[in-house]
Design an enzyme around this catalytic site. Structure first.
Site, PDB file in Angstrom:
ATOM      1  N   GLU A 183      23.260  45.822  72.413  1.00 40.21           N
ATOM      2  CA  GLU A 183      24.469  45.862  71.645  1.00 40.21           C
ATOM      3  C   GLU A 183      24.990  44.373  71.468  1.00 40.21           C
ATOM      4  O   GLU A 183      24.540  43.703  72.359  1.00 40.21           O
ATOM      5  CB  GLU A 183      25.616  46.676  72.181  1.00 40.21           C
ATOM      6  CG  GLU A 183      26.930  46.666  71.270  1.00 40.21           C
ATOM      7  CD  GLU A 183      28.103  47.577  71.678  1.00 40.21           C
ATOM      8  OE1 GLU A 183      29.137  47.617  71.535  1.00 40.21           O
ATOM      9  OE2 GLU A 183      27.871  48.177  72.720  1.00 40.21           O
ATOM     10  N   ASN A 214      30.358  50.201  70.441  1.00 35.84           N
ATOM     11  CA  ASN A 214      31.473  50.293  69.646  1.00 35.84           C
ATOM     12  C   ASN A 214      31.415  49.018  68.461  1.00 35.84           C
ATOM     13  O   ASN A 214      31.960  49.348  67.407  1.00 35.84           O
ATOM     14  CB  ASN A 214      32.645  49.674  70.677  1.00 35.84           C
ATOM     15  CG  ASN A 214      32.990  50.482  71.707  1.00 35.84           C
ATOM     16  OD1 ASN A 214      32.498  51.973  71.460  1.00 35.84           O
ATOM     17  ND2 ASN A 214      33.689  50.300  72.848  1.00 35.84           N
ATOM     18  N   ASN A 229      28.846  55.950  66.470  1.00 34.57           N
ATOM     19  CA  ASN A 229      28.915  55.825  68.079  1.00 34.57           C
ATOM     20  C   ASN A 229      30.558  56.208  68.416  1.00 34.57           C
ATOM     21  O   ASN A 229      31.478  55.743  67.924  1.00 34.57           O
ATOM     22  CB  ASN A 229      28.834  54.415  68.215  1.00 34.57           C
ATOM     23  CG  ASN A 229      28.982  54.064  69.846  1.00 34.57           C
ATOM     24  OD1 ASN A 229      28.382  54.438  70.664  1.00 34.57           O
ATOM     25  ND2 ASN A 229      30.271  53.645  70.305  1.00 34.57           N
ATOM     26  N   GLU A 230      30.278  57.180  69.327  1.00 37.04           N
ATOM     27  CA  GLU A 230      31.734  57.456  70.224  1.00 37.04           C
ATOM     28  C   GLU A 230      33.051  57.661  69.266  1.00 37.04           C
ATOM     29  O   GLU A 230      34.040  57.119  69.438  1.00 37.04           O
ATOM     30  CB  GLU A 230      31.983  56.405  71.167  1.00 37.04           C
ATOM     31  CG  GLU A 230      30.899  56.291  72.346  1.00 37.04           C
ATOM     32  CD  GLU A 230      31.245  55.599  73.479  1.00 37.04           C
ATOM     33  OE1 GLU A 230      32.352  54.810  73.285  1.00 37.04           O
ATOM     34  OE2 GLU A 230      30.384  55.452  74.539  1.00 37.04           O
ATOM     35  N   TYR A 254      29.244  57.051  82.400  1.00 34.98           N
ATOM     36  CA  TYR A 254      29.268  55.800  83.196  1.00 34.98           C
ATOM     37  C   TYR A 254      29.938  56.337  84.808  1.00 34.98           C
ATOM     38  O   TYR A 254      30.992  57.068  84.585  1.00 34.98           O
ATOM     39  CB  TYR A 254      29.782  54.452  82.631  1.00 34.98           C
ATOM     40  CG  TYR A 254      29.065  54.075  81.602  1.00 34.98           C
ATOM     41  CD1 TYR A 254      28.031  53.240  81.602  1.00 34.98           C
ATOM     42  CD2 TYR A 254      29.769  54.284  80.265  1.00 34.98           C
ATOM     43  CE1 TYR A 254      27.380  52.621  80.537  1.00 34.98           C
ATOM     44  CE2 TYR A 254      29.207  54.021  79.115  1.00 34.98           C
ATOM     45  CZ  TYR A 254      28.252  53.151  79.087  1.00 34.98           C
ATOM     46  OH  TYR A 254      27.687  52.570  77.980  1.00 34.98           O
ATOM     47  N   GLU A 298      23.849  56.429  76.336  1.00 36.48           N
ATOM     48  CA  GLU A 298      24.632  55.455  77.092  1.00 36.48           C
ATOM     49  C   GLU A 298      24.656  56.317  78.497  1.00 36.48           C
ATOM     50  O   GLU A 298      25.418  57.159  78.692  1.00 36.48           O
ATOM     51  CB  GLU A 298      25.737  55.123  76.635  1.00 36.48           C
ATOM     52  CG  GLU A 298      25.770  54.477  75.381  1.00 36.48           C
ATOM     53  CD  GLU A 298      27.122  53.738  75.043  1.00 36.48           C
ATOM     54  OE1 GLU A 298      27.905  53.521  75.805  1.00 36.48           O
ATOM     55  OE2 GLU A 298      27.305  53.348  74.082  1.00 36.48           O
ATOM     56  N   GLN A 318      23.087  48.634  79.636  1.00 33.60           N
ATOM     57  CA  GLN A 318      22.053  48.078  78.554  1.00 33.60           C
ATOM     58  C   GLN A 318      21.003  47.411  79.217  1.00 33.60           C
ATOM     59  O   GLN A 318      20.554  47.594  80.471  1.00 33.60           O
ATOM     60  CB  GLN A 318      23.078  47.298  77.689  1.00 33.60           C
ATOM     61  CG  GLN A 318      23.923  48.000  76.846  1.00 33.60           C
ATOM     62  CD  GLN A 318      24.804  47.104  75.818  1.00 33.60           C
ATOM     63  OE1 GLN A 318      24.575  46.001  75.431  1.00 33.60           O
ATOM     64  NE2 GLN A 318      26.060  47.448  75.455  1.00 33.60           N
TER      65      GLN A 318
END
Length: 499
Positions: A27, A72, A172-173, A244, A292, A349
């Protein structure tokens, strides 16, 4: 010594491993791009400014696909800002991470980097502040051969042949209120459906990923998946998961039990996807993209103190310790155990930002989590055997009974290899493990790789990059069709057998 048993049958298969399950993520965040994969003034840079030392480590990982450019970041990104002559590219404010993006690295540079790294591109489109039309334009730029405005613009930029990107993230999200262009499930589901439909009009060969929940902890979890898929089930191919984990309470057994939570998360999302399938009376199956996943918590306090509106700050730079590597190994095992439905996954990442690879101006090195990721990617290709584990367990606060042993077996029939991945989570005792392998009696143990350390908090740094590294073990035996081994306390293990 505690005892455990692994039970497998070569005719009882979970499913083929899609190599994309070992993917990663870059990212425009922190030093992932600038000073990570790209640093023009570095002595390690090639003629395009790509860091050759990083490329070598990425090749060592055998990363099959990399998600780009966010995250993001993508929800406010205008991809046009990052193509064409660099001197004409505008610097822009990135609201996602409160930094300045120079746009000196963009789509075409990333495609060039991916080719050098031997990996494919998983491209994300902006469905936050933009929509279907801009996504269609991006696809035209990337995949249309010639004769249209955006394909000819790519050719003008020096790329005669299409990039031919096959996997696309629909934003994304979008369930997250922190996200630029945050939407309700119905709003997002409609946007994803129309975006995917338009893009597949242009290139029917692509696959698309709809956004699932940003984590299991979202208040909207479950309802989000149901509503989104109810809108876009027929138009998309995968649903994403993000998760996460951290050890803020310094409770290692509880931290290591998180792989059970990950397993429950996957199973829950699959149940919802299959419920929508049933409601629609559809023949189509939606699979998962766990795009992710990682340990992330070490850098939170430092990030809160960072100066805002600068370029490429030291952001999200977790220094991973040995116990993090154990959980990463267990998370890889968990996804492999769902290989029939988890077809794409991205360790988030790849470089500097919550990453297995770190860089400085004087070099690059492997973090502790590099090793289980590398082992799984290199040796985890083939078909997952339905792996049953009978092992002692301990009581965890969040998940109840948690097994001391996480394990999965991957059979590469073409190469006549069988690999056992295992984590012993017991902090005090070794674990004696047996397995009836009479179906593989003509195989032999060729290698037992172990990652362990007496200090659960041990880390690898540039000055001490060999603190946590794999070593060779000699405890594994296959005799008369009976496999026996010892997995040492708190250890990651890879046992390779070959015919």
């Amino acid at each position: 010594m505690k005892k455990a048993e692994i039970i497998v049958d070569k005719y009882f298969l979970t499913g083929a491993v899609d190599k994309r399950i070992f993917g990663s993520f870059i990212e425009h965040l922190g030093r992932a791009v600038y000073e990570g994969i790209y640093q023009e003034d570095s002595p390690f840079a090639d003629e395009q400014g790509m860091r050759k030392d990083v490329l070598e480590l990425v090749k060592e990982l055998q990363v099959p696909i990399v998600r780009y450019p966010g995250g993001n970041f993508v929800s406010g990104y205008h991809w046009e800002d990052g193509v064409g002559p660099k001197e004409q590219r505008p610097a822009k404010v990135d609201l996602a991470w409160q930094v300045i993006e120079s746009n000196q690295f963009g789509l075409n540079e990333f495609v060039d980097w991916a080719k050098k790294a031997g990996t494919e591109v998983m491209m994300a489109v902006n469905l936050g502040t933009r929509g279907p039309e801009e996504a269609k334009d991006l696809l035209e730029y990337c995949n249309f051969k010639k004769g249209s405005y955006y394909s000819d613009l790519r050719r003008k930029h020096g790329y005669e042949e299409p990039h031919d990107i096959k996997l696309w993230c629909m934003g994304n999200e979008m369930d997250g209120p922190w996200q630029m262009g945050h939407k309700t499930a119905k709003e997002y589901g409609r946007a994803a459906a129309e975006t995917s439909r338009l893009m597949k009009f242009m290139d029917p060969s692509i696959e698309t990923v709809a956004c699932g929940s940003s984590s299991l902890g979202m208040d909207t979890f479950g309802h989000w998946e149901d509503e989104v898929l109810s809108e876009c089930y027929d138009q998309v191919d995968y649903l994403s998961l993000h998760q996460y984990y951290g050890n803020r309470d310094n409770n290692t057994p509880e931290f290591l039990a998180n792989s059970k939570g990950m397993d429950e998360f996957i199973s829950s999302v699959l149940s919802i996807a299959d419920c929508v399938k049933a409601k629609k009376r559809s023949k189509k199956q939606i699979n998962l993209s766990f795009d992710e996943w990682n340990v992330w918590y070490h850098s939170n306090e430092a990030d809160a103190k960072l100066e805002k509106w600068v370029q490429a700050p030291h952001q999200l730079e977790d220094v991973y310790n040995f116990e993090d590597a154990l959980l990463v190994g267990s998370m890889l095992i968990t996804m492999l155990r769902h290989a029939d439905r988890v077809k794409v996954a991205c360790l988030a990442q790849l470089v500097n930002v919550i990453a297995p690879i770190m860089t400085s101006d004087t070099g690059a090195w492997r973090q502790t989590i590099f090793y289980p990721y590398m082992h799984a990617s290199v040796y985890g290709r083939g078909t997952v055997l339905n792996t049953l584990v009978k092992a002692p367990f301990y009581e965890s606060r969040n998940y109840g009974e948690a097994s001391f042993l996480d394990s999965v077996c991957v059979w590469n029939e073409a190469d006549e290899e069988l690999t056992i991945f295992a984590v012993n989570k017991d902090l005090e005792e070794d674990l004696g493990v047996s397995c009836d392998m009479r179906q593989f009696a003509d195989y032999k143990v060729v290698e037992h790789i172990i990652l362990t350390n007496d200090d659960m908090k041990a880390v690898n740094t540039e000055d001490a990059p060999q603190c946590v590294v794999p070593v060779a073990g000699n405890a594994s035996r296959l005799e008369d069709g009976r496999f026996n081994t010892v997995f040492g306390k708190h250890s990651w293990n890879v046992v390779r057998l070959k015919k």
